[in-house]
Motif scaffolding. Structure first.
Motif, PDB file in Angstrom:
ATOM      1  N   GLN A   1      63.028  45.124  36.003  1.00 32.96           N
ATOM      2  CA  GLN A   1      62.611  45.666  34.713  1.00 32.96           C
ATOM      3  C   GLN A   1      61.534  44.756  34.121  1.00 32.96           C
ATOM      4  O   GLN A   1      61.816  43.896  33.288  1.00 32.96           O
ATOM      5  N   PRO A   2      60.300  44.928  34.540  1.00 33.37           N
ATOM      6  CA  PRO A   2      59.237  44.063  33.998  1.00 33.37           C
ATOM      7  C   PRO A   2      59.042  44.313  32.507  1.00 33.37           C
ATOM      8  O   PRO A   2      59.083  45.463  32.055  1.00 33.37           O
ATOM      9  N   LEU A   3      58.874  43.262  31.750  1.00 28.93           N
ATOM     10  CA  LEU A   3      58.609  43.439  30.326  1.00 28.93           C
ATOM     11  C   LEU A   3      57.187  43.917  30.098  1.00 28.93           C
ATOM     12  O   LEU A   3      56.929  44.752  29.234  1.00 28.93           O
ATOM     13  N   VAL A   4      56.250  43.394  30.896  1.00 27.51           N
ATOM     14  CA  VAL A   4      54.825  43.671  30.680  1.00 27.51           C
ATOM     15  C   VAL A   4      54.228  44.318  31.919  1.00 27.51           C
ATOM     16  O   VAL A   4      54.420  43.835  33.040  1.00 27.51           O
ATOM     17  N   SER A   5      53.501  45.407  31.706  1.00 25.50           N
ATOM     18  CA  SER A   5      52.684  46.017  32.761  1.00 25.50           C
ATOM     19  C   SER A   5      51.244  45.608  32.506  1.00 25.50           C
ATOM     20  O   SER A   5      50.692  45.910  31.438  1.00 25.50           O
TER      21      SER A   5
ATOM     22  N   ILE B   1      52.236  46.798  27.406  1.00 25.17           N
ATOM     23  CA  ILE B   1      51.052  46.957  28.241  1.00 25.17           C
ATOM     24  C   ILE B   1      50.050  45.867  27.878  1.00 25.17           C
ATOM     25  O   ILE B   1      49.778  45.631  26.697  1.00 25.17           O
ATOM     26  N   ALA B   2      49.492  45.216  28.894  1.00 16.57           N
ATOM     27  CA  ALA B   2      48.380  44.283  28.686  1.00 16.57           C
ATOM     28  C   ALA B   2      47.233  44.715  29.590  1.00 16.57           C
ATOM     29  O   ALA B   2      47.447  45.348  30.626  1.00 16.57           O
ATOM     30  N   GLY B   3      46.022  44.391  29.192  1.00 15.76           N
ATOM     31  CA  GLY B   3      44.855  44.755  29.973  1.00 15.76           C
ATOM     32  C   GLY B   3      44.087  43.529  30.432  1.00 15.76           C
ATOM     33  O   GLY B   3      43.891  42.587  29.657  1.00 15.76           O
ATOM     34  N   LEU B   4      43.661  43.547  31.690  1.00 21.15           N
ATOM     35  CA  LEU B   4      42.805  42.483  32.217  1.00 21.15           C
ATOM     36  C   LEU B   4      41.754  43.137  33.095  1.00 21.15           C
ATOM     37  O   LEU B   4      42.097  43.754  34.116  1.00 21.15           O
ATOM     38  N   ASP B   5      40.494  43.058  32.715  1.00 17.02           N
ATOM     39  CA  ASP B   5      39.433  43.621  33.533  1.00 17.02           C
ATOM     40  C   ASP B   5      39.239  42.751  34.770  1.00 17.02           C
ATOM     41  O   ASP B   5      39.404  41.521  34.720  1.00 17.02           O
ATOM     42  N   SER B   6      38.853  43.376  35.878  1.00 18.13           N
ATOM     43  CA  SER B   6      38.903  42.700  37.172  1.00 18.13           C
ATOM     44  C   SER B   6      37.823  41.643  37.374  1.00 18.13           C
ATOM     45  O   SER B   6      37.844  40.920  38.376  1.00 18.13           O
ATOM     46  N   ASP B   7      36.883  41.520  36.444  1.00 20.80           N
ATOM     47  CA  ASP B   7      35.911  40.429  36.526  1.00 20.80           C
ATOM     48  C   ASP B   7      36.251  39.301  35.549  1.00 20.80           C
ATOM     49  O   ASP B   7      35.509  38.332  35.451  1.00 20.80           O
ATOM     50  N   ASP B   8      37.359  39.441  34.830  1.00 21.33           N
ATOM     51  CA  ASP B   8      37.780  38.436  33.862  1.00 21.33           C
ATOM     52  C   ASP B   8      38.997  37.681  34.384  1.00 21.33           C
ATOM     53  O   ASP B   8      39.532  37.970  35.452  1.00 21.33           O
ATOM     54  N   CYS B   9      39.452  36.691  33.588  1.00 22.52           N
ATOM     55  CA  CYS B   9      40.597  35.860  33.982  1.00 22.52           C
ATOM     56  C   CYS B   9      41.462  35.566  32.767  1.00 22.52           C
ATOM     57  O   CYS B   9      41.012  35.678  31.621  1.00 22.52           O
ATOM     58  N   TRP B  10      42.692  35.161  33.040  1.00 23.56           N
ATOM     59  CA  TRP B  10      43.580  34.627  32.016  1.00 23.56           C
ATOM     60  C   TRP B  10      43.818  33.149  32.285  1.00 23.56           C
ATOM     61  O   TRP B  10      43.974  32.730  33.440  1.00 23.56           O
TER      62      TRP B  10
END
Length: 344
Positions: free
Chosen positions: A7-11, A91-100
């Motif tokens: 049960q992931p909290l964040v997708s 829900i969180a968003g991360l574009d594929s050219d960016d980083c966390w």
């Protein structure tokens, strides 16, 4: 090998299109997160490079990665596909050219207040040489949590990816990206703010937004893209108009957002684009007007026929110096025909 949580909290939504040069760094930054209770939804939007191969290789090593492979349909469609497939509570968003940065998701989840509709966090620019640059617009945010208001909405940067969204909230209001529009974040965020009740702010700027000349935003800066602002405004207005009984606060929020959006459109417009924006913006303003004085609607209704002409800002015994719709303005006006002074 990291295991998928039952049960992931964040997708985490990762749209991918021809970002083979940046995708490994993006996925590595997800693998390095100190908070691990997540699923990673990577949507390959018809990439013609080796992005899909990279996704498959990483998915073999990390069971949390789910790949959605679809024909090219654009950023909005890719994000929507991930939203439809998501199982996380948030829900969180991360574009594929960016980083966390490694602690970003942990800090964002820690800031989460039960029942809040979104958590907003900051960002830094990631430059070509690997250095980071502070971004005031994305980092100078309030602290803690607050009820949504028109004033608060004005302080929230317009982006899908610098927020954690409550999935039930998105589903309740059928919030999805408008396909076929450029800068689809604009109407999405406007409509989200219209419905949001409670907002949290995380004290982190750990989202690293990569500055690229060939990205959608980079390309937009190289050529005029003014008309997409009015298209986004019209899309959002149709959704606003469909609300059964919008509150006074929702109306103020929408009008404020409309003014900011169209100011951006006018600022970069050529004369032909300006004329079209003016005509279409005034149609929206007339439909929204209830006859009472309103700063922004009055501005829209009195936009000059050509850029650079006089623009009157309605107020009561007030001195202001601002740049309104790209036009420097120092203005004093009293209603009922008493005093009107304008210096441009």
């Amino acid at each position: 090998m990291p295991c998928a949580s039952a049960q992931p909290l964040v997708s985490v939504v990762v749209p991918v299109y021809n970002t083979v040069a940046y995708l490994p760094a993006c996925l590595d930054s997800l693998a390095a997160q100190t908070y691990t209770r997540m699923e990673i939804l990577c949507v390959n939007d018809g990439s013609t490079d080796h992005s899909l191969d990279i996704l498959r290789a990483y998915a073999e090593k990390d069971a949390r990665i789910r790949i959605i492979d679809q024909p090219n349909a654009g950023l909005a469609a890719a994000r929507n596909a991930a939203l439809d497939a998501a199982t996380g509570e948030y829900i969180a968003g991360l574009d594929s050219d960016d980083c966390w940065e490694p602690t970003l998701l942990e800090q964002v989840v820690q800031a989460l207040e039960p029942g809040a509709d979104m958590v907003v966090f900051g960002a830094q620019y990631l430059l070509a040489d690997g250095t980071k640059q502070y971004v005031k617009h994305f980092s100078a945010l309030p602290a803690g949590a607050a009820d949504m208001s028109p004033e608060l909405a004005a302080a929230i940067p317009v982006a899908f990816w610098n927020k954690l969204w409550r999935r039930a909230f998105l589903e309740e209001h059928a919030l999805r990206m408008p396909a076929g529009l450029l800068n689809e974040d604009e109407p999405f965020c406007c409509l989200a703010c219209l419905h949001a009740r409670r907002v949290c702010f995380a004290a982190t700027d750990g989202y690293l937004y990569r500055v690229r000349g060939d990205s959608i935003m980079g390309a937009a800066k190289k050529k005029t893209q003014s008309l997409h602002h009015i298209r986004n405004a019209e899309f959002a207005y149709e959704r606003f108009r469909a609300l059964p009984a919008p509150t006074a606060a929702q109306r103020r929020l929408f009008i404020h957002w409309l003014g900011n959006l169209l100011e951006s459109g006018v600022r970069g417009a050529n004369e032909a684009e300006y004329a079209e924006i003016r005509t279409r913006a005034q149609a929206i303003a007339r439909a929204l007007s209830d006859g009472a004085p309103d700063f922004i609607l009055d501005n829209l209704l009195h936009l000059p026929a050509r850029r650079g002409g006089g623009l009157f800002r309605s107020c009561t015994v007030t001195c202001r110096y601002r740049r309104v719709f790209g036009i420097p303005l120092y203005h004093v006006r009293m209603r009922r025909g008493h005093l009107r002074v304008s210096l441009f």
